[in-house]
Write an enzyme that holds these catalytic residues in place. Structure first.
Site, PDB file in Angstrom:
ATOM      1  N   SER A  88      49.500  38.761  17.089  1.00  0.00           N
ATOM      2  CA  SER A  88      49.126  37.336  17.158  1.00  0.00           C
ATOM      3  C   SER A  88      49.627  36.499  15.986  1.00  0.00           C
ATOM      4  O   SER A  88      49.635  35.273  16.059  1.00  0.00           O
ATOM      5  CB  SER A  88      47.612  37.191  17.255  1.00  0.00           C
ATOM      6  OG  SER A  88      47.155  37.654  18.506  1.00  0.00           O
ATOM      7  N   LYS A  96      52.282  34.022  16.747  1.00  0.00           N
ATOM      8  CA  LYS A  96      51.956  32.753  17.414  1.00  0.00           C
ATOM      9  C   LYS A  96      52.130  31.536  16.502  1.00  0.00           C
ATOM     10  O   LYS A  96      52.442  30.441  16.965  1.00  0.00           O
ATOM     11  CB  LYS A  96      50.504  32.782  17.909  1.00  0.00           C
ATOM     12  CG  LYS A  96      50.208  33.825  18.965  1.00  0.00           C
ATOM     13  CD  LYS A  96      48.696  33.912  19.198  1.00  0.00           C
ATOM     14  CE  LYS A  96      48.343  34.960  20.244  1.00  0.00           C
ATOM     15  NZ  LYS A  96      46.867  35.112  20.366  1.00  0.00           N
ATOM     16  N   TYR A 145      40.383  34.508  15.340  1.00  0.00           N
ATOM     17  CA  TYR A 145      39.616  34.739  16.563  1.00  0.00           C
ATOM     18  C   TYR A 145      38.212  34.121  16.439  1.00  0.00           C
ATOM     19  O   TYR A 145      38.067  33.042  15.867  1.00  0.00           O
ATOM     20  CB  TYR A 145      39.525  36.239  16.886  1.00  0.00           C
ATOM     21  CG  TYR A 145      40.874  36.913  16.967  1.00  0.00           C
ATOM     22  CD1 TYR A 145      41.780  36.599  17.985  1.00  0.00           C
ATOM     23  CD2 TYR A 145      41.258  37.843  16.019  1.00  0.00           C
ATOM     24  CE1 TYR A 145      43.012  37.228  18.061  1.00  0.00           C
ATOM     25  CE2 TYR A 145      42.493  38.484  16.093  1.00  0.00           C
ATOM     26  CZ  TYR A 145      43.371  38.169  17.116  1.00  0.00           C
ATOM     27  OH  TYR A 145      44.581  38.783  17.193  1.00  0.00           O
ATOM     28  N   VAL A 148      46.126  42.010  16.115  1.00  0.00           N
ATOM     29  CA  VAL A 148      45.411  43.248  16.444  1.00  0.00           C
ATOM     30  C   VAL A 148      46.033  44.498  15.840  1.00  0.00           C
ATOM     31  O   VAL A 148      45.468  45.588  15.961  1.00  0.00           O
ATOM     32  CB  VAL A 148      45.280  43.492  17.971  1.00  0.00           C
ATOM     33  CG1 VAL A 148      44.255  42.575  18.591  1.00  0.00           C
ATOM     34  CG2 VAL A 148      46.610  43.415  18.649  1.00  0.00           C
TER      35      VAL A 148
END
Lengths: 317, 317, 317, 317
Positions: free
Chosen positions: A73, A76, A253, A271
């Protein structure tokens, strides 16, 4: 931070980092390595590595800092920036929203609730998939190559590549992401084909780095888009501003608010147990500790950043 | 209904059906032909046809009763029955729930809310996709052939086939169903591959029939699984009971409650504008009127069934 | 059912009811008495009583059939009927919907999702509260008196009264119902004051009966609104039709679909462990067994009705 | 900002503020005064006033800066701080979460989704109601007095009082807040009685101030809890850090992300059209412009802050 202050910080950092890493490392036992992608499940659960880089490129390394992992992630943040550079703010924010929200088990539910059916923000999975479709390029191959070139440029490392095992592993098991992507397609958010968009998405998630690469990439954000080492602007300041704002409000998150309150720095986790963060104007920081807490962030990594922020009063507030 | 009563009903039906169809037909202008599948969008908006069949196979036909259309969601009733015959109640209800609910824009949301992540019931899209995966067969081809054989048997019509244009049209545009299917896969509801399950699902939705076929199929349900014409049990009574209960509580999408209150018969509608219903113990009924109201049911068809139910006091309550 | 058939059924019922009650009673240990209202928590957990009444008023009694309990949610069926008699269908269905849905922990969520902000149906708590506000009467006292008179008339028992301890207990602890009511008020569903509406609501929930009263009330519904004993129409048939439809599709909370499939009769349960059901055209049935399963229905009661339905083939489908 | 830089900024601020207010004021026509509380609906729609205060107490005033208004949601920042001072972090965050989220029509829905049933954060209505119940005090009167004393101390204005008309108006019409409060009570979040908690909540929302009061209160936050004028610590730094983090991530309702990206300062808005914000380490800012955009923030006020942030590069990122 004045020059003298930096000297003092740097000295203290180097003096204590090993002990802080050691004490944080004990927290690896509280977490679990991500198991939903077979390739990730193989990562050692008990390691922790960090690299802190100052604006001259000096590094403070500790723990398992040469362990290699995939961006997941964290990628991103940089595809958002590339999409902004390719399309401008108006196009990007017609496909994803600007509002912070956690990204968790009920993210599809949220997709259905927000009007007019676009993802809440570019850092949740649905948003990042929408962003992948916006990267310029006639073909998927061109898109992936452009992303890889851009990441290599930011990391100042021409040898960055995609870990094909992880890529394949993700493609084969990503039922949920596929579900999200078809939902986006049904809502008119994706102009390209779902399979193509996901190939781009899984590709940038699977780019392999180490802590030093992460710290180098963070350093460019810490300096508002200018690489302080090569003294070269790589990203327009406005797009770094956008990226850092999202990192601060929703980069961790469902624990983004907690992290903002306890560490107080813009950050993004993946992750793979990796976290990219920075001290604005000063340091780029990359770390990895594959054991995750139930919110999906590195247990040891979050603990270590808490110590550093406290010790050096790095919180923005 | 005694014999004399049947005689009277049948006589009155035949005497008035044309006028009732004519008056209901004016309601076609209130609806719209389904547009989400290109092939369906070509159906004429202003037609209405019906076939009522008694237990000796006599038919009362009116309007455009020889118009051909695809079963769409009506097929879900019979794949549910086949899945029950193939697997038994326990297996089937470990994959789908038993509780009535509408099926609308927010059906994924509902999927996320019901514990433990299985579809509410076998008649909503998510549930019907799960059911498609339960049809016995080593391969997709075998599954589709078994379904086709079963439907031909129930309809007593060996010439039923899949409309390949509709099948292709559905496969190409079904982003939402694909999203649902991957969501189910992610939740462990589907044992087979998503593409295979959807091929089966789109195949049974695309089986082409006319009103007489529908009425014939309904007749078997009206007689609790025994074909009264050939005097042969085709379905165990218990599975017909299950199917009719679902039809009564959730066979008409988000207007199931309204239909139960105003018509009071077990029924299932499809986006082709078709409705299969029955007078238990007596008649099988099939109709088609492609113009749909905003809940997805044939405007003229619902109106016509309202007249018939009222006129002959057919409501179960 | 012909006369001879009734004779046979009645004989068999009386011959076996004690043994069926005994075997069902063992299932009380699987459930728990409702604890959210202190007064209800005092009910004995291991009892089960039933009364079946035929159209001449003969009763088949078994178990603890003279145990007294409050109607709780069963009252919703009759306040719906009274509201329909007071206001007509159009007014009632401008305040509540017609669609079946379970009523559970997430019912407020559902309230927020259904357009235009009215409760899904009159049997979920939110819907029943809306219905309470529609009972004619200048004052809360008048409303409550009219409800009590109506219930006494249906039960043919002028001594029915409100259990004041239960009423008080409910009023004091009903935070969730109060939350629902203010939500309805905010959405413009309630014309009266929240406190007044809740006083009416808790009053009818607290009307005390025994199994014979329940069976007597059910008998009127079984005969479409005509009391077969006094040979007198008490309710217009259409409103009984509406009530029975809702009972069939959503009378048993989140297990309504399961109950429809396994018992197949219109029924309504209450948290006092009571169930009112009927064999249309024939019997009224009332039972009580305070131990509830996790869906909120009497464990032993549901079991007993399953036996009876199976034994006498009472399922409507 | 060094001393010379401050001098330059201050000079430029005073030179241009009237023109910036004037150009922003034209945006009042795009919004609407809050109508849900009758008393608020009386505010003039076309005004805009601002006060910027430096650390020596000098003020830069422009527009309708002496217009008086009630704090509304801005009060939530300071009751959060007082609750933290009264109870500590652990108690407070056992009753409210730490995660950013918008607060809109579907906030009850969100309440139902977050585990274990506590509000997402202290700035949404549900969270702020929970916070009101945590203010120390034997009675509601004591709680309200303590809040008023605290606010007077922070604003350095002993004449602050509650606007009784607004208080009464809010109490009489707040069906939604009452619904939220009973929902919280049902979930065990509130230890006190709902009516008492809401009295406290409406009281602090109804405290009347002007732009200078707001700027004075903001100044204390800008200096991490120390009043730079009286040179006195009023709030522990940690609690200011917490408050500013929430202001940054969710202080502007559903436009918090957009505001963070475009203005980049910790801020809190209220439905009176007021905004409290600050330049950390330097200025306290209070403004009022009652015409709201559809996200609930002052149209002219957001525009004016955009100009200032741009002009002086005040964004934190």
């Amino acid at each position: 931070m004045r020059h003298e202050q930096h000297e003092a910080t740097w000295k203290q950092l180097n003096a204590h980092i090993d002990e802080w890493v050691a004490s944080s490392k004990t927290h690896t036992s509280e977490g679990h390595v991500a198991s939903y992608i077979p390739e990730l499940a193989n990562a050692p659960a008990d390691i922790l590595g960090i690299c802190i880089m100052d604006s001259e490129g000096n590094t403070c390394l500790a723990g398992d800092s040469d362990f290699r992992f995939t961006l997941q992630s964290i990628s991103k943040v940089f595809t958002l920036i590339l999409a902004l550079m390719d399309n401008g703010e108006d196009v990007v924010f017609s496909k994803v929203g600007m509002e912070p929200t956690g990204d968790d088990f009920n993210s599809m539910l949220k997709l259905e609730l927000v009007e007019p059916g676009i993802p809440f923000n570019p850092l949740i999975n649905a948003g990042a998939i929408a962003i992948s479709s916006l990267i310029a390029g006639d073909s998927t191959d061109t898109q992936v190559e452009r992303i890889l070139s851009f990441f290599r440029e930011i990391a100042d490392n021409p040898s960055l590549t995609i870990n094909q095992n992880v890529f394949k592993s993700e493609s084969d098991t990503a039922h949920r992401n596929r579900s999200l992507a078809y939902f986006l397609k049904d809502n008119g958010v994706l102009d390209r084909e779902v399979d193509d968009v996901l190939r781009v998405y899984f590709s940038h998630c699977s780019i392999e780095v180490n802590c030093t690469d992460l710290a180098r990439m963070a350093l460019v954000l810490a300096h508002n888009g200018v690489d302080p080492i090569r003294n070269q602007r790589l990203i327009p300041r406005r797009f770094v501003q956008i990226a850092k704002t999202f990192m601060f409000t929703c980069g961790m998150y469902n624990a983004s608010g907690e992290f903002a309150m306890n560490v107080g720095l813009p950050a993004k986790s993946g992750v793979s147990g990796s976290i990219l963060t920075m001290v604005p104007g000063h340091y780029g920081i990359g770390l990895v500790g594959p054991a995750l807490n139930r919110k999906g962030n590195s247990t040891a990594g979050v603990h270590l950043l808490g110590i550093l922020s406290q010790e050096f009063d790095w919180s923005l507030f």
